[in-house]
Structures are given as C-alpha cells and as structure tokens.
Design a protein around this motif. Structure first.
Motif, short mmCIF file in Angstrom:
data_model
loop_
_atom_site.label_atom_id
_atom_site.label_comp_id
_atom_site.label_asym_id
_atom_site.label_seq_id
_atom_site.Cartn_x
_atom_site.Cartn_y
_atom_site.Cartn_z
N LEU A 94 0.83 -1.21 0.00
CA LEU A 94 0.00 0.00 0.00
C LEU A 94 0.86 1.26 0.00
CD1 LEU A 94 -2.76 -1.14 2.53
CD2 LEU A 94 -2.88 -1.11 0.03
N VAL A 95 1.97 1.23 0.76
CA VAL A 95 2.86 2.39 0.79
C VAL A 95 3.54 2.56 -0.58
CG1 VAL A 95 5.00 3.30 1.80
CG2 VAL A 95 3.24 2.29 3.28
N THR A 96 3.94 1.46 -1.19
CA THR A 96 4.56 1.53 -2.51
C THR A 96 3.61 2.14 -3.53
OG1 THR A 96 5.91 -0.41 -2.02
CG2 THR A 96 5.66 0.17 -4.34
N ASN A 97 2.34 1.83 -3.39
CA ASN A 97 1.33 2.40 -4.29
C ASN A 97 1.29 3.92 -4.18
OD1 ASN A 97 -0.88 2.36 -6.12
ND2 ASN A 97 -2.28 2.57 -4.41
N ARG A 98 1.57 4.44 -2.98
CA ARG A 98 1.57 5.89 -2.78
C ARG A 98 2.90 6.52 -3.18
NH1 ARG A 98 -2.41 7.82 0.63
NH2 ARG A 98 -1.62 9.85 -0.08
N VAL A 99 4.01 5.86 -2.86
CA VAL A 99 5.33 6.43 -3.12
C VAL A 99 5.69 6.34 -4.60
CG1 VAL A 99 7.79 6.23 -2.58
CG2 VAL A 99 6.10 5.94 -0.77
N PHE A 100 5.30 5.24 -5.26
CA PHE A 100 5.60 5.04 -6.68
C PHE A 100 4.29 4.94 -7.46
CE2 PHE A 100 9.13 3.12 -4.31
CZ PHE A 100 10.22 3.77 -4.88
N PRO A 101 3.53 6.04 -7.59
CA PRO A 101 2.23 5.95 -8.27
C PRO A 101 2.35 5.50 -9.72
CG PRO A 101 2.90 8.25 -7.97
CD PRO A 101 3.86 7.42 -7.17
N ALA A 102 3.49 5.77 -10.36
CA ALA A 102 3.66 5.34 -11.75
C ALA A 102 3.60 3.82 -11.88
CB ALA A 102 4.97 5.86 -12.31
N LEU A 103 4.01 3.12 -10.82
CA LEU A 103 3.99 1.65 -10.86
C LEU A 103 2.56 1.15 -10.97
CD1 LEU A 103 5.41 -1.08 -10.59
CD2 LEU A 103 5.32 -0.81 -8.11
N ALA A 104 1.66 1.69 -10.17
CA ALA A 104 0.27 1.24 -10.22
C ALA A 104 -0.41 1.61 -11.53
CB ALA A 104 -0.51 1.84 -9.06
N ARG A 105 0.05 2.68 -12.19
CA ARG A 105 -0.60 3.12 -13.42
C ARG A 105 -0.02 2.46 -14.67
NH1 ARG A 105 0.08 8.38 -11.10
NH2 ARG A 105 1.64 8.89 -12.69
N LEU A 106 1.03 1.65 -14.50
CA LEU A 106 1.61 0.98 -15.66
C LEU A 106 0.57 0.07 -16.31
CD1 LEU A 106 4.10 0.29 -17.41
CD2 LEU A 106 4.57 -1.56 -15.80
N ASP A 107 0.37 0.25 -17.62
CA ASP A 107 -0.67 -0.51 -18.31
C ASP A 107 -0.09 -1.74 -18.99
OD1 ASP A 107 -3.17 -1.15 -19.30
OD2 ASP A 107 -2.94 0.08 -21.10
N THR A 108 0.83 -1.56 -19.95
CA THR A 108 1.39 -2.68 -20.69
C THR A 108 2.90 -2.54 -20.75
OG1 THR A 108 1.36 -1.64 -22.88
CG2 THR A 108 -0.67 -2.71 -22.14
N PHE A 109 3.58 -3.64 -20.98
CA PHE A 109 5.02 -3.61 -21.18
C PHE A 109 5.38 -2.87 -22.48
CE2 PHE A 109 4.97 -7.68 -18.60
CZ PHE A 109 5.52 -7.09 -17.48
N THR A 110 4.48 -2.91 -23.46
CA THR A 110 4.74 -2.23 -24.72
C THR A 110 4.89 -0.73 -24.51
OG1 THR A 110 3.45 -3.91 -25.88
CG2 THR A 110 3.91 -1.87 -27.06
N ASP A 111 4.05 -0.14 -23.66
CA ASP A 111 4.15 1.28 -23.36
C ASP A 111 5.50 1.60 -22.75
OD1 ASP A 111 1.55 1.53 -24.24
OD2 ASP A 111 0.70 1.33 -22.23
#
Length: 461
Positions: free
Chosen positions: A420-437
């Motif tokens: 849960l803390v990682t979700n807040r500290v690294f928001p880009a991680l949770a928003r990653l959609d595909t490896f292609t992007d």
C-alpha cells in the motif's frame, strides 16, 4: 493552385485496413533452437544445485550434529555471491556473456566433482575421524560455488535477452521461470531420495552429471554478436555507477524491486516451516517436504498459465495485488491448523509470488538496454538474493520474540502495508498498463514516467 475539388477526395481509394494483431503463441520462444538449449541449461543447472544443496545439508548435519553448521553453509555461499555481484554485472556487460556463463558452469562442475571426491575419500564408516576434512572441503567448495553463481546469474539473465526478439520477452520469461520452479519442486525431493538410496558420494556424482549437461547445452548456444561497449571497456566504478544511475532514475522498476525485497524479507516463512511441521500441524519430516514443495508447485502452475495466457493490461495493478495476495495467503497459512489447507495456501502464495517474479523479470528485460542488462541484473540479484538470507534471519528472530504464528501474521501484514505504501510512493507503478508502453518510453530519452502513458487507440498493443 490545386485543381482538385473537395468532392474529389470522395473518389479516392479507402485506406487499407489495419491487419489484425496475430494471436498469442506461447510456444514461439521454444521454436528458437538457442532458447531451447538455454531453457534446458537452466533446468539442469537448477536441478544440480538443488540436489547438491540437500546433500550438503544432510551430510554436514550428519558430521556435526550442529544447526549452526548449516547456517554457516548458507553464509559461505551468500557472502561471495553478494560481495562480487556488482563486479560480475560489469563483466557480463563488457565481456562475452556466453563465455562468462561457460566459465562459471565449469567452476560449478568442478565443485560438484570435488565434493564427490572428498566424500568418497574421507567420509564413511571407516573414516569417522576425517569428518573435519569433509566439513572444511564443503565450506571451501561452497565459497567457490557462491562466487561462480555471482558471475553466472547476471551473465545468464543478460544472455537470455539476446536469444529471443523483444516481443517474445514475456513468454520467454515465463518459460525460464517455470523451468527453474520445476527444479525447485523436484530437486530437493530427489536430493533426499538419492542420499537415502545411494549415499552422499553418488548423489554428488548425479549432481555433477546434471551440471555437465548444463555446461554442454550452453556450449551449444550460438548467441548473436553484440556491439562492443561505446568507448571500449568502461572503468569498473564508472560502469557500476552508470548502471545504478540508470536504475534509480526509473521509479517503476525501483518500486518493483523494492516491493519484492520487502515481500521476501518479511512475508516468507520457509526458514521456520520445520516448526509448523513439528509443533503446529504435527506432520513430521515427510509433511515438511510437502510444505516446502507447495509454493514451488503453485509457482509452476502459475508460470504455465502465464505462458499460455499472459496478462495484457493493467500490469502495475496486477503486480501490486499479487503482493497483497501473497501477504493474505501467508496470514491464512499461519492461522491454519489443517495440513491440506496449509498446503493450498502455500501453493497460492507461490502462484502470487510467481506473478511478481514474472512482472519484475519481464520489466527488466523490456526496460533495460542490452548493454546494461548485466549490471542491472546484478543489482537485482543483490536485492533479491540478500533478502532471502536476511528474510530467514528475520523469521527466526521474529519467531523467538513474537512466537511462530504471530511472526508470520505480522510479516504478512507488513507485506500488505508495504504494498500500500509503494502504491503511494511510486504511483507510476500502479498506473503501468502494458510492457509495450514502457518499452517505447525506455527506448527514448524521455523520463521513465512517460512509460505509463497509454498508447493511442490506433497503435498496436
């Protein structure tokens, strides 16, 4: 001045339709001969190492009857493994990766042969006073094994990325990880059976034969030639600094390996499974073997699912949820008093952990340029390798202070909290959609955060 009228455009031929995306072929990596040899090498090397580890542990305990001696075996391997990792990553990036892997496997083969020879000469009913010699040989050989593995892993991980096209990386990672997990399931069981049936010397010989097969299969690989590093061989410190700088500028990958580090550090319970087997579930040593194999069985099944139907979208959320699920399953295991339910929960924890491994391994191969894969892989193995050793120590200390069940419950809760803390500290991680992007952004000079931008609807996914 144009003589065409607006209406003339209506007579133009329509744009050709966009061809449909070809269906996913999970077996595509295995159709590449080099990759087939590579997978066989991983399987046989891992089987050899697992068998050797079990035989070493049993033989060392038979000689010493001292649990501390078993801990020192782990330390003898971990110290050179971690201490040489950064240099090994540098070597994997500036030298021929196949040759580095071959030299490492030659050393590991020599170690297996040395253990067999020492056991045959100095260990047995007729030589009880020579157990100290075998013990010294074991410690010395394990130190060499740790050093060889430190060079093998980054070279092999980077070599694997050279053998398949980038679009096949996700499927290739699933096959590689699944092969290792198969060895993690079968290796310990076979090691125990071989020791019981044949004794330590012949068991070491079997381990050596498997290592020789791994060496042979790597020798069969014909890796494509790589361009030499720009500017020649970079100085060691500058090379390591460059790799670390690349890594720390990528918050998505930093969040992934940090979360994996803490999940292994706090969430695992492998080190104290004997206590569950003996005092909580009352299933004895046979049950202990099943408990140790259950997470690997779950991981093997999940790797098969990933190979056949890889997750395509919302990968960041899947990764975070898999870590949270891992913590929940470990809490359930701690509270379970049913042997069958405990096996199921451990298998589910292994499946969740496999999703995490798949995400981190694929992200590394997609994100990292080929010339840096060795160094970044070395940093990754420091994070994950050290967390396994420290996690075993943490489990023992927590069990002593909090009690066995409470320590696993608290560890699972900490794992969920860290996710849960990682979700807040690294928001880009949770928003990653595909490896292609991420691949598109990683290949440019844009900041890594650009990788989370969804592709336009007309772009291929």
């Amino acid at each position: 001045m144009s003589l065409a009228s607006p209406a003339d455009g209506q007579n133009q031929a329509p744009a050709p339709p966009i061809p449909p995306k070809p269906p996913h072929d999970p077996y595509a990596p295995l159709r590449i001969p080099n990759f087939r040899w590579f997978v066989v090498s991983i399987l046989t090397m891992a089987m050899s190492a697992q068998i050797q580890g079990v035989v070493v542990a049993w033989q060392m305990y038979e000689i010493t009857r001292d649990p501390l001696a078993l801990g020192l075996v782990g330390l003898a391997e971990a110290a050179p493994f971690i201490g040489l990792a950064l240099y090994a990553g540098h070597v994997a990036d500036v030298r021929d990766r196949r040759r580095v892997a071959l030299v490492s496997l030659v050393l590991l083969l020599a170690c297996a042969v040395g253990l067999a020879a020492a056991s045959a000469i100095f260990f047995g009913p007729g030589h009880p006073h020579r157990g100290a010699i075998v013990r010294a040989v074991i410690y010395g050989v394990i130190v060499i094994c740790g050093a060889a593995r430190s060079f093998l892993l980054p070279a092999r991980n980077a070599l694997g990325a050279d053998l398949v096209p980038r679009p096949l990386f996700p499927s290739a990672v699933a096959w590689r990880a699944g092969s290792w997990q198969v060895a993690a399931v079968a290796g310990p069981a076979l090691g125990g059976l071989f020791y019981w049936w044949f004794g330590p010397t012949r068991s070491y010989v079997i381990s050596a034969v498997l290592m020789a097969v791994s060496l042979f299969t790597v020798a069969r690989i014909r890796a494509p030639a790589r361009r030499p590093p720009a500017g020649g061989e970079t100085a060691l410190l500058a090379s390591v600094r460059e790799g670390l700088a690349f890594l720390f500028k990528r918050p998505i990958f930093m969040g992934a390996i940090t979360l994996d580090l803490f999940a292994v550090l706090f969430g695992g319970a492998v080190a104290i499974l004997p206590i569950f087997a003996a005092d909580i579930l009352h299933v004895g040593p046979g049950g202990l073997g099943a408990l140790r194999a259950a997470p690997a069985i779950g991981a093997v099944l999940m790797s098969g699912v990933i190979a056949l139907r890889p997750p395509g979208r919302r990968l960041g959320r899947i990764f975070l949820r898999s870590v949270i699920a891992f913590g929940i399953f470990m809490i359930g295991f701690a509270l379970s008093r049913s042997f069958l339910l405990s096996l199921v929960l451990l298998a589910l924890s292994g499946a969740a952990d496999m999703l995490s491994v798949y995400f981190r391994s694929t992200l590394m191969q997609v994100m990292v340029p080929s010339g840096m894969l060795g160094r970044v892989s070395a940093v990754n193995q420091i994070f994950i390798g050290s967390s396994n050793e420290l996690g075993a120590f943490e489990s023992g200390v927590a069990a002593r202070l909090l009690g066995t069940v409470s320590s696993v419950v608290v560890g699972g809760a900490v794992t969920i909290g860290v996710a849960l803390v990682t979700n807040r500290v690294f928001p880009a991680l949770a928003r990653l959609d595909t490896f292609t992007d991420y691949e598109a952004a990683a290949s440019s000079d844009e900041p890594a955060a650009a990788a989370i931008t969804p592709a336009p609807p007309s772009a291929p996914s």
